[in-house]
Design an enzyme around this catalytic site. Structure first.
Site, mmCIF file in Angstrom:
data_model
loop_
_atom_site.group_PDB
_atom_site.id
_atom_site.type_symbol
_atom_site.label_atom_id
_atom_site.label_comp_id
_atom_site.label_asym_id
_atom_site.label_seq_id
_atom_site.Cartn_x
_atom_site.Cartn_y
_atom_site.Cartn_z
ATOM 1 N N GLY A 1 0.840 6.154 -3.054
ATOM 2 C CA GLY A 1 -0.483 5.614 -3.333
ATOM 3 C C GLY A 1 -1.599 6.600 -3.019
ATOM 4 O O GLY A 1 -2.685 6.219 -2.598
ATOM 5 N N HIS A 2 -1.350 7.890 -3.250
ATOM 6 C CA HIS A 2 -2.304 8.918 -2.840
ATOM 7 C C HIS A 2 -3.600 8.914 -3.636
ATOM 8 O O HIS A 2 -4.570 9.562 -3.240
ATOM 9 C CB HIS A 2 -1.658 10.317 -2.933
ATOM 10 C CG HIS A 2 -1.518 10.833 -4.337
ATOM 11 N ND1 HIS A 2 -0.584 10.331 -5.222
ATOM 12 C CD2 HIS A 2 -2.206 11.793 -5.021
ATOM 13 C CE1 HIS A 2 -0.696 10.973 -6.378
ATOM 14 N NE2 HIS A 2 -1.662 11.862 -6.275
ATOM 15 N N ARG A 3 -3.631 8.197 -4.757
ATOM 16 C CA ARG A 3 -4.869 8.122 -5.537
ATOM 17 C C ARG A 3 -5.730 6.916 -5.163
ATOM 18 O O ARG A 3 -6.843 6.763 -5.666
ATOM 19 C CB ARG A 3 -4.549 8.079 -7.034
ATOM 20 C CG ARG A 3 -4.142 9.432 -7.602
ATOM 21 C CD ARG A 3 -4.107 9.405 -9.110
ATOM 22 N NE ARG A 3 -4.037 10.738 -9.661
ATOM 23 C CZ ARG A 3 -4.006 10.998 -10.975
ATOM 24 N NH1 ARG A 3 -4.023 10.000 -11.839
ATOM 25 N NH2 ARG A 3 -3.946 12.240 -11.406
ATOM 26 N N GLY A 4 -5.213 6.067 -4.285
ATOM 27 C CA GLY A 4 -5.971 4.912 -3.838
ATOM 28 C C GLY A 4 -6.896 5.255 -2.685
ATOM 29 O O GLY A 4 -6.924 6.383 -2.186
ATOM 30 N N VAL B 1 -6.879 4.259 0.539
ATOM 31 C CA VAL B 1 -6.203 4.604 1.789
ATOM 32 C C VAL B 1 -5.334 5.844 1.629
ATOM 33 O O VAL B 1 -5.402 6.777 2.433
ATOM 34 C CB VAL B 1 -5.359 3.422 2.293
ATOM 35 C CG1 VAL B 1 -4.573 3.815 3.537
ATOM 36 C CG2 VAL B 1 -6.239 2.214 2.579
ATOM 37 N N GLY B 2 -4.512 5.860 0.582
ATOM 38 C CA GLY B 2 -3.634 7.008 0.369
ATOM 39 C C GLY B 2 -4.403 8.299 0.203
ATOM 40 O O GLY B 2 -3.995 9.357 0.702
ATOM 41 N N SER C 1 -5.265 -7.308 7.360
ATOM 42 C CA SER C 1 -5.678 -8.352 8.307
ATOM 43 C C SER C 1 -5.606 -9.742 7.689
ATOM 44 O O SER C 1 -5.657 -10.741 8.413
ATOM 45 C CB SER C 1 -7.105 -8.077 8.802
ATOM 46 O OG SER C 1 -8.025 -8.039 7.723
ATOM 47 N N CYS C 2 -5.449 -9.840 6.362
ATOM 48 C CA CYS C 2 -5.357 -11.155 5.717
ATOM 49 C C CYS C 2 -4.019 -11.836 5.993
ATOM 50 O O CYS C 2 -3.807 -12.986 5.601
ATOM 51 C CB CYS C 2 -5.599 -11.046 4.222
ATOM 52 S SG CYS C 2 -4.227 -10.337 3.306
ATOM 53 N N TYR D 1 -1.081 -12.397 -1.856
ATOM 54 C CA TYR D 1 -1.118 -11.032 -1.317
ATOM 55 C C TYR D 1 -0.656 -11.020 0.135
ATOM 56 O O TYR D 1 0.142 -10.158 0.550
ATOM 57 C CB TYR D 1 -2.540 -10.476 -1.431
ATOM 58 C CG TYR D 1 -2.735 -9.107 -0.845
ATOM 59 C CD1 TYR D 1 -2.250 -7.980 -1.508
ATOM 60 C CD2 TYR D 1 -3.414 -8.932 0.347
ATOM 61 C CE1 TYR D 1 -2.438 -6.702 -0.975
ATOM 62 C CE2 TYR D 1 -3.603 -7.663 0.886
ATOM 63 C CZ TYR D 1 -3.122 -6.558 0.216
ATOM 64 O OH TYR D 1 -3.301 -5.300 0.746
ATOM 65 N N THR E 1 -8.145 -3.616 9.238
ATOM 66 C CA THR E 1 -9.184 -4.573 8.888
ATOM 67 C C THR E 1 -9.768 -4.196 7.524
ATOM 68 O O THR E 1 -9.219 -3.359 6.808
ATOM 69 C CB THR E 1 -10.265 -4.587 9.982
ATOM 70 O OG1 THR E 1 -11.139 -5.691 9.752
ATOM 71 C CG2 THR E 1 -11.047 -3.286 10.009
ATOM 72 N N HIS F 1 -13.750 -5.200 -3.253
ATOM 73 C CA HIS F 1 -14.054 -5.936 -2.038
ATOM 74 C C HIS F 1 -15.566 -5.993 -1.833
ATOM 75 O O HIS F 1 -16.331 -5.357 -2.542
ATOM 76 C CB HIS F 1 -13.371 -5.283 -0.836
ATOM 77 C CG HIS F 1 -11.889 -5.438 -0.840
ATOM 78 N ND1 HIS F 1 -11.036 -4.462 -1.311
ATOM 79 C CD2 HIS F 1 -11.099 -6.463 -0.450
ATOM 80 C CE1 HIS F 1 -9.783 -4.881 -1.202
ATOM 81 N NE2 HIS F 1 -9.794 -6.089 -0.685
#
Length: 310
Positions: free
Chosen positions: A11-14, A16-17, A109-110, A137, A165, A180
């Site tokens: 997931g490096h394009r997201g 977090v990644g 956190s969900c 999710y 979070t 979000h």
């Protein structure tokens, strides 16, 4: 990990990644493995197993996921549970089978109950009903946590699970239908400022409280825990402080320079009343967030202006 370790960032394009990739590169890790979705479909078990058999990564950061805000989660629950279950099941299993030395799984956190005590401790997991708008999710992420723990118990596979979070930062999704709240507000206020709109409408009452962690802080925590934590218990990653949506909106409006009225559409859902993580476990390990909310939003807005705004 050392500088020559083979490290796969899924997931490096997201959001977090991408942050994890930047952090690893900045630290001088030389053998980072990354694949785009076109190059590797993580929902395909065969493709994932072939990839792991060929590349043999020693360390895996599992940051790939289908993510979105309230609207996206409520509209496409089947997509969220199917794709996330497939991605994490394929990657965790293939990493174990290919002999990876360690895997870091990123939850959310969900996963905690809608009315969990605040701040939410790791032991509150599975103690009550989930927030209905993102249940699909959350269930997928809980399954990932359980899978990592189960592979550790049955096979001795070294996997750890982090619960971040709410995240934001450079590389965020600013699409109003799938983003979000924080990036959505940046875009809304920016476009209203450019158009000279007299008001901006925000979903809900503005009363729910949320905690926001800059994604570069999360990447720092991921690297820290990959190097320093080895246990089946999940670890919350946050700042330990929250703000109301109304306070967040006012802060973003000021940073963007929007001076119109902020209107709340109370016919729309608020979601969970409050989401604040107890980060005492992580603090005891020696890590704390460093990027303040105002500083982080300002730098994220600069990134938005340079990369997204028309």
């Amino acid at each position: 990990m050392d500088r020559s370790s083979r490290i796969y960032v899924a997931g490096h394009r997201g959001l977090v990644g991408g942050a994890i990739l930047r952090r690893l590169q900045r630290e001088g890790f030389e053998r980072i493995i990354a694949r785009t979705h076109a190059e590797l479909d993580l929902t395909s078990q065969d493709a994932v197993r072939r990839f792991f058999d060929e590349e043999r990564p020693e360390y895996v950061f599992l940051a790939a996921a289908k993510v979105g805000g309230i609207l996206a989660n409520a509209t496409y629950p089947a997509d969220f549970i199917r794709e996330n279950l497939l991605i994490q099941t394929n990657v965790i299993d293939a990493a174990y089978r290919a002999g990876a030395r360690k895997l870091l799984f990123l939850g959310s956190s969900c996963i905690y109950p809608k009315h969990a005590p605040q701040p939410m401790k790791e032991e509150h997991l599975l103690t009550g009903p989930l927030e209905p708008t993102n249940e699909a999710y959350a269930v997928a992420k809980i399954a990932g946590i359980t899978m990592v723990k189960s592979y550790r118990r049955q096979y001795g596979f070294n996997g750890i699970s982090l619960m971040p979070t709410n995240l934001y930062g450079p590389g965020d999704n600013f699409d109003l239908e799938t983003s979000h709240v924080l990036p959505a507000l940046i875009r809304k206020f920016h476009e209203a400022k450019v158009a000279g709109a007299p008001s901006v409408t925000i979903w809900g009452t503005g009363r729910p409280r949320r905690e926001f962690l800059h994604v570069d802080d999360l990447a720092d925590a991921c690297l820290f825990l990959m190097q320093n934590y080895d246990d089946e218990e999940i670890v919350n990653v946050g700042v330990g402080e929250d703000v109301s949506i109304a306070e967040l909106a006012a802060l973003i409006a000021r940073i963007v320079g929007y001076e119109g009225e902020i209107v709340y559409d109370t016919s729309k859902p608020d979601g969970t009343p409050r989401k604040l993580l107890d980060v005492s476990r992580l603090s005891a390990l020696g890590w704390r967030a460093r990027i303040g909310l105002e500083e982080g939003i300002a730098s994220t807005y600069e990134w938005y202006l340079a990369n997204v705004a028309q």
